[in-house]
Design an enzyme around this catalytic site. Structure first.
Site, PDB file in Angstrom:
ATOM      1  N   ASN A   8       0.730  -0.964   0.147  1.00  0.00           N
ATOM      2  CA  ASN A   8      -0.095   0.207   0.094  1.00  0.00           C
ATOM      3  C   ASN A   8       0.929   1.243   0.043  1.00  0.00           C
ATOM      4  OD1 ASN A   8      -1.780   2.028   0.580  1.00  0.00           O
ATOM      5  ND2 ASN A   8      -2.115   1.402   2.522  1.00  0.00           N
ATOM      6  N   LYS A  10       0.105   4.231  -0.078  1.00  0.00           N
ATOM      7  CA  LYS A  10      -0.740   5.448  -0.069  1.00  0.00           C
ATOM      8  C   LYS A  10      -0.299   6.789  -0.794  1.00  0.00           C
ATOM      9  CE  LYS A  10       0.103   3.358   4.646  1.00  0.00           C
ATOM     10  NZ  LYS A  10      -0.217   3.645   6.238  1.00  0.00           N
ATOM     11  N   HIS A  89      -9.789   1.208   4.817  1.00  0.00           N
ATOM     12  CA  HIS A  89      -8.581   1.478   5.572  1.00  0.00           C
ATOM     13  C   HIS A  89      -8.631   2.321   6.362  1.00  0.00           C
ATOM     14  CE1 HIS A  89      -4.369   2.674   6.240  1.00  0.00           C
ATOM     15  NE2 HIS A  89      -4.146   1.524   5.609  1.00  0.00           N
ATOM     16  N   GLU A  91      -7.077   4.805   7.424  1.00  0.00           N
ATOM     17  CA  GLU A  91      -6.839   6.254   7.197  1.00  0.00           C
ATOM     18  C   GLU A  91      -8.059   6.889   6.358  1.00  0.00           C
ATOM     19  OE1 GLU A  91      -3.028   5.859   5.562  1.00  0.00           O
ATOM     20  OE2 GLU A  91      -2.248   5.175   7.178  1.00  0.00           O
ATOM     21  N   GLU A 156      -5.720  -4.639  10.873  1.00  0.00           N
ATOM     22  CA  GLU A 156      -4.978  -3.749  10.882  1.00  0.00           C
ATOM     23  C   GLU A 156      -5.166  -2.870  12.215  1.00  0.00           C
ATOM     24  OE1 GLU A 156      -2.505  -2.301   7.202  1.00  0.00           O
ATOM     25  OE2 GLU A 156      -4.488  -1.518   6.971  1.00  0.00           O
ATOM     26  N   GLY A 162       1.901   2.665  10.815  1.00  0.00           N
ATOM     27  CA  GLY A 162       2.833   3.602  10.807  1.00  0.00           C
ATOM     28  C   GLY A 162       3.639   4.282  12.088  1.00  0.00           C
ATOM     29  N   SER A 194       2.894  -1.541  10.600  1.00  0.00           N
ATOM     30  CA  SER A 194       4.300  -1.551  11.006  1.00  0.00           C
ATOM     31  C   SER A 194       5.067  -2.785  10.602  1.00  0.00           C
ATOM     32  CB  SER A 194       4.521  -1.287  12.232  1.00  0.00           C
ATOM     33  OG  SER A 194       4.107   0.106  12.506  1.00  0.00           O
TER      34      SER A 194
HETATM   35  P1  PGA Z   1       2.468   0.743   7.832  1.00  0.00           P
HETATM   36  O1  PGA Z   1       0.771   0.834   6.987  1.00  0.00           O
HETATM   37  O2  PGA Z   1       2.754  -0.740   7.166  1.00  0.00           O
HETATM   38  O3  PGA Z   1       3.195   1.864   7.270  1.00  0.00           O
HETATM   39  O4  PGA Z   1       2.100   0.449   9.425  1.00  0.00           O
HETATM   40  C1  PGA Z   1       0.375  -0.391   6.906  1.00  0.00           C
HETATM   41  C2  PGA Z   1      -1.145   0.184   6.230  1.00  0.00           C
HETATM   42  O5  PGA Z   1      -1.466   1.179   6.124  1.00  0.00           O
HETATM   43  O6  PGA Z   1      -1.733  -0.731   5.484  1.00  0.00           O
END
Ligand code: PGA
Length: 231
Positions: A8, A10, A89, A91, A156, A162, A194
């Site tokens: 991903n 982003k 997601h 976010e 998640e 993150g 992460s």
């Molecule tokens: P990250 O994000 O690996 O940077 O923690 C995972 C995600 O948002 O799918």
């Protein structure tokens, strides 16, 4: 069974040239791995650039066409050769996406033939079971068992995304058990939050974990390829 590794990206990278460089480096390395299936989810604008890999979108709109300025429909993604779509997601949820909207997006995506990866997860301090059950039950309302069986669910936890604080394997397996108990016995379940080279293998060796959703670490080709090769 092959493990699914989803990148991903982003809102990265910021230029076409950087996207091309990252993509070419990842693509060159992918030929070496037979135990994993990789899906790359770049920002919408780079989707046409990424040829020869399995593609996913990071988001989608809930309608097919019409007066919806700024939106991108499942039919458009499908027409571009996109196979998968991330829905729900954290976010996106943080920006106000409700379970009801997520449910509409899932239905529209299934209608367009896209495969759905539904993302769920609790925030720090929340009741994990209550949150996961609600996100799943409200997100999947009115969807046929056959369609549900073809979806992947990514666990998640919001506090792990993150932050560098990945969720331990034992705790992840407990969360996946809660997810499974929502009539999701057959589904491929993923972990995200992460994921890095040094922890990816711990998840991938678990049979109950079908793969990983990788954010930050998918932006460096070498690191991402090492994660893909960690199983
Ligand atoms: P990250 O994000 O690996 O940077 O923690 C995972 C995600 O948002 O799918």
């Amino acid at each position: 069974m092959k493990k699914i590794i989803i990148a991903n990206w982003k809102l990265n990278p910021t230029t076409w040239e950087e996207a091309e460089n990252l993509f070419e480096a990842v693509k060159r390395g992918l030929g070496h791995f037979e135990n994993s299936e990789v899906i790359i989810c770049p920002p919408f604008v780079y989707l046409p650039l990424l040829k020869g890999v399995t593609l996913g979108a990071q988001n989608v709109f809930s309608e097919t066409k019409g007066a919806f300025t700024g939106e991108i429909s499942p039919a458009m993604l499908s027409d571009l050769g996109v196979e998968y779509v991330l829905i729900g997601h954290s976010e996106r949820r943080k920006m106000g996406e409700s379970n009801e909207l997520i449910n509409q997006k899932i239905k529209a995506s299934l209608q367009a033939g896209l495969k759905v990866v539904l993302c769920v997860g609790e925030k720090e301090g929340e009741d994990k079971k209550a949150v996961l059950d609600k996100q799943i039950q409200e997100g999947l309302v009115g969807i046929s068992p056959e369609d549900v069986a073809n979806m992947m669910i990514a666990y998640e936890p919001v506090w792990a995304i993150g932050t560098g604080k990945n969720c331990g394997v034992k705790e992840t397996l407990e969360a996946l058990e809660i997810i499974r108990n929502n009539n999701l016995e057959k589904n491929i379940l993923l972990y995200g939050g992460s994921v890095k080279v040094d922890n990816a293998g711990e998840y991938l060796k678990e049979e109950a974990i079908g793969g990983l959703l990788v954010g930050g670490a998918s932006l460096k080709a070498e690191e991402f390829l090492a994660i893909v090769g960690a199983f």
